[in-house]
Design an enzyme around this catalytic site. Structure first.
Site, PDB file in Angstrom:
ATOM      1  N   ASP A  14       3.434   3.776  -4.731  1.00  0.00           N
ATOM      2  CA  ASP A  14       2.126   3.621  -4.066  1.00  0.00           C
ATOM      3  C   ASP A  14       2.329   3.835  -2.559  1.00  0.00           C
ATOM      4  O   ASP A  14       3.144   3.175  -1.939  1.00  0.00           O
ATOM      5  CB  ASP A  14       1.591   2.206  -4.346  1.00  0.00           C
ATOM      6  N   ASP A 109      -2.913   8.343  -4.263  1.00  0.00           N
ATOM      7  CA  ASP A 109      -1.710   7.819  -3.592  1.00  0.00           C
ATOM      8  C   ASP A 109      -0.804   6.997  -4.499  1.00  0.00           C
ATOM      9  O   ASP A 109       0.114   6.355  -4.022  1.00  0.00           O
ATOM     10  CB  ASP A 109      -2.113   6.995  -2.355  1.00  0.00           C
ATOM     11  N   GLU A 110      -1.047   7.041  -5.787  1.00  0.00           N
ATOM     12  CA  GLU A 110      -0.377   6.092  -6.667  1.00  0.00           C
ATOM     13  C   GLU A 110      -0.080   6.719  -8.024  1.00  0.00           C
ATOM     14  O   GLU A 110      -0.929   7.404  -8.585  1.00  0.00           O
ATOM     15  CB  GLU A 110      -1.342   4.915  -6.821  1.00  0.00           C
TER      16      GLU A 110
HETATM   17  P1  TTP Z   1      -4.613   1.525  -2.001  1.00  0.00           P
HETATM   18  O1  TTP Z   1      -3.267   1.988  -2.454  1.00  0.00           O
HETATM   19  O2  TTP Z   1      -5.257   0.408  -2.747  1.00  0.00           O
HETATM   20  O3  TTP Z   1      -4.521   1.051  -0.488  1.00  0.00           O
HETATM   21  P2  TTP Z   1      -3.707   1.658   0.741  1.00  0.00           P
HETATM   22  O4  TTP Z   1      -2.782   2.754   0.311  1.00  0.00           O
HETATM   23  O5  TTP Z   1      -4.650   2.035   1.806  1.00  0.00           O
HETATM   24  O6  TTP Z   1      -2.891   0.410   1.251  1.00  0.00           O
HETATM   25  P3  TTP Z   1      -1.592  -0.274   0.606  1.00  0.00           P
HETATM   26  O7  TTP Z   1      -0.511  -0.083   1.615  1.00  0.00           O
HETATM   27  O8  TTP Z   1      -1.961  -1.689   0.422  1.00  0.00           O
HETATM   28  O9  TTP Z   1      -1.310   0.447  -0.675  1.00  0.00           O
HETATM   29  O10 TTP Z   1      -5.638   2.718  -1.994  1.00  0.00           O
HETATM   30  C1  TTP Z   1      -5.254   4.049  -1.659  1.00  0.00           C
HETATM   31  C2  TTP Z   1      -6.339   4.748  -0.890  1.00  0.00           C
HETATM   32  O11 TTP Z   1      -7.543   4.791  -1.659  1.00  0.00           O
HETATM   33  C3  TTP Z   1      -6.707   4.043   0.403  1.00  0.00           C
HETATM   34  O12 TTP Z   1      -5.886   4.468   1.492  1.00  0.00           O
HETATM   35  C4  TTP Z   1      -8.158   4.406   0.589  1.00  0.00           C
HETATM   36  C5  TTP Z   1      -8.693   4.629  -0.807  1.00  0.00           C
HETATM   37  N1  TTP Z   1      -9.515   3.470  -1.230  1.00  0.00           N
HETATM   38  C6  TTP Z   1     -10.894   3.524  -1.046  1.00  0.00           C
HETATM   39  O13 TTP Z   1     -11.419   4.527  -0.580  1.00  0.00           O
HETATM   40  N2  TTP Z   1     -11.644   2.448  -1.421  1.00  0.00           N
HETATM   41  C7  TTP Z   1     -11.105   1.308  -1.975  1.00  0.00           C
HETATM   42  O14 TTP Z   1     -11.834   0.340  -2.276  1.00  0.00           O
HETATM   43  C8  TTP Z   1      -9.669   1.255  -2.156  1.00  0.00           C
HETATM   44  C9  TTP Z   1      -9.011   0.027  -2.732  1.00  0.00           C
HETATM   45  C10 TTP Z   1      -8.930   2.350  -1.765  1.00  0.00           C
HETATM   46 MG    MG Z   2      -1.553   2.547  -1.394  1.00  0.00          MG
END
Ligand code: TTP
Ligand code: MG
Length: 369
Positions: A14, A109-110
């Protein structure tokens, strides 16, 4: 006699603060500043993500930008640029496929990787995870966090355990010890509502959840009770499913505050449409069904669905459909706590072989091939 299946080796990767991290590549001057990716603070849009500096102010994904601004007026608001995220996503997927084709992307991203048997000849999942993180950093200048375990849900929890730039390895014999002290909200699939429900039953940790019987959990949570029961015991038989077998792709969010203003819900759905369409395209998939999901303030969940004869062609079209589906709901009259869009009825571009001599009525069934 068949020998028992080998213990699986699963990596969950992730990216750290993904959209924000990508934006900061172009704006290194903002690294130490609180940064939110989302619409301007005076709009009704919600935060997609925030960098870790901004998170110190309590800013989170799906929070209204206006609220983020209230919490941190010095925050810098950057508009999302999905093309950029898409491009980075492609690079990381390539890296995953250098390791294995058993890759299940969850979002841009995951992804989960099953590396039990893999292309690298390296038997250690830990070393593979380290190598993947290194390649990601080299090719994108971004950090990712990874979790290694023998089940998907433990790998997922592990990747979130030490962020950013983390690597957490949970060998099978330590999985239970790892999950038992965790608060139940860390279990994927448990949101605020289930968490509250569990708290009302005095269940706060996974260990407390494991003390409950299947009957009790099914009585309280219906079919979800079985999942909770198994997960608390470290059981998760789900397999990493490559994208071409996937059946749907969605995005949804629970709002900070229930929304009665219909146009605010539409603003969020617009973001949602962009996100799911970008991910669909990224996968080389096409979809014909758009499903709108809403949860009202009283937790009633509803879905409205439309299946087209043709594939949806753009994020705008997904949004336009979602908006017509919204007409068939009580949005605007009844407060809404959650909204989301799911795309389904997939056909891979490559597999869409439609012989030209076929006349229209056959087309639908051909597209299912
Ligand atoms: P995430 O992996 O949940 O968050 P992140 O990568 O920003 O932070 P972390 O370091 O905690 O992993 O989500 C990935 C991307 O998806 C995030 O950058 C933006 C998008 N996203 C949204 O647009 N809306 C949402 O509600 C969420 C949870 C994520
Ligand atoms: Mg993330």
């Amino acid at each position: 006699m068949t020998s028992p299946a080998p213990v699986r080796k699963i990596i969950h990767v992730d990216m750290d603060m993904f959209y924000a991290a990508v934006e900061l590549l172009d704006r290194p001057d903002l690294r130490e500043r609180p940064v939110v990716v989302g619409g301007p603070p005076n709009s009704r849009s919600v935060v997609t993500t925030a960098n870790y500096v901004a998170r110190k102010f309590g800013i989170r994904s799906a929070m209204p930008c206006a609220e983020a601004y209230r919490r941190c007026p010095t925050c810098v608001f950057l508009p999302p640029d999905f093309k950029k995220y898409h491009a980075v996503s492609e690079v990381i997927r390539e890296i995953f496929h250098e390791v294995t084709d058993l890759v299940e992307p969850v979002s841009l991203d995951e992804a989960y990787l099953d590396v039990t048997a893999n292309k690298t000849g390296e038997p250690s999942a830990t070393r593979i995870a380290r190598a993947v993180k290194k390649k990601i950093l080299e090719r994108t200048r971004l950090t990712a966090s990874a979790g290694v375990a023998s089940t998907m849900f433990v790998a997922k929890i592990a990747s979130d355990f030490r962020k950013p730039d983390g690597l957490t390895v949970v060998p099978p014999e330590r999985a239970l010890a790892f999950i038992r002290p965790l608060p139940v909200i860390r279990i994927p699939g448990i949101g605020k509502v289930t968490d509250r429900h569990l708290a009302s039953l005095d269940i706060r940790t996974v260990a407390e959840l494991a003390a409950k019987t299947l009957e009790f959990l099914e009585e309280q949570f219906g079919s979800f009770g079985r999942y909770l029961h198994d997960i608390a015991r470290g059981i998760d038989e789900r397999e990493v499913t490559p994208v071409w077998e996937r059946r749907s792709l969605g995005a949804e969010a629970t709002f900070e505050r229930d929304l009665t203003d219909r146009s605010a819900i539409e603003d969020y759905l617009k973001q949602c449409a962009r996100r799911v369409f970008a991910e669909l395209t990224e996968e080389g998939n096409r979809a014909r069904t758009v499903t709108l999901k809403l949860k009202y303030h009283d937790f009633r969940s509803i879905t409205r669905r439309r299946t087209l004869d043709e594939f949806v062609r753009s994020a705008e079209e997904v949004f336009a459909l979602a908006r017509t589906l919204l007409d068939r709901t009580d949005a605007g009259r009844v407060p809404v706590r959650l909204a989301g869009i799911t795309l389904s009825t997939f056909t891979r571009k490559e597999r869409r072989v439609v012989p030209v001599q076929l006349v229209l009525p056959f087309r639908e069934s051909m597209e299912e091939l």
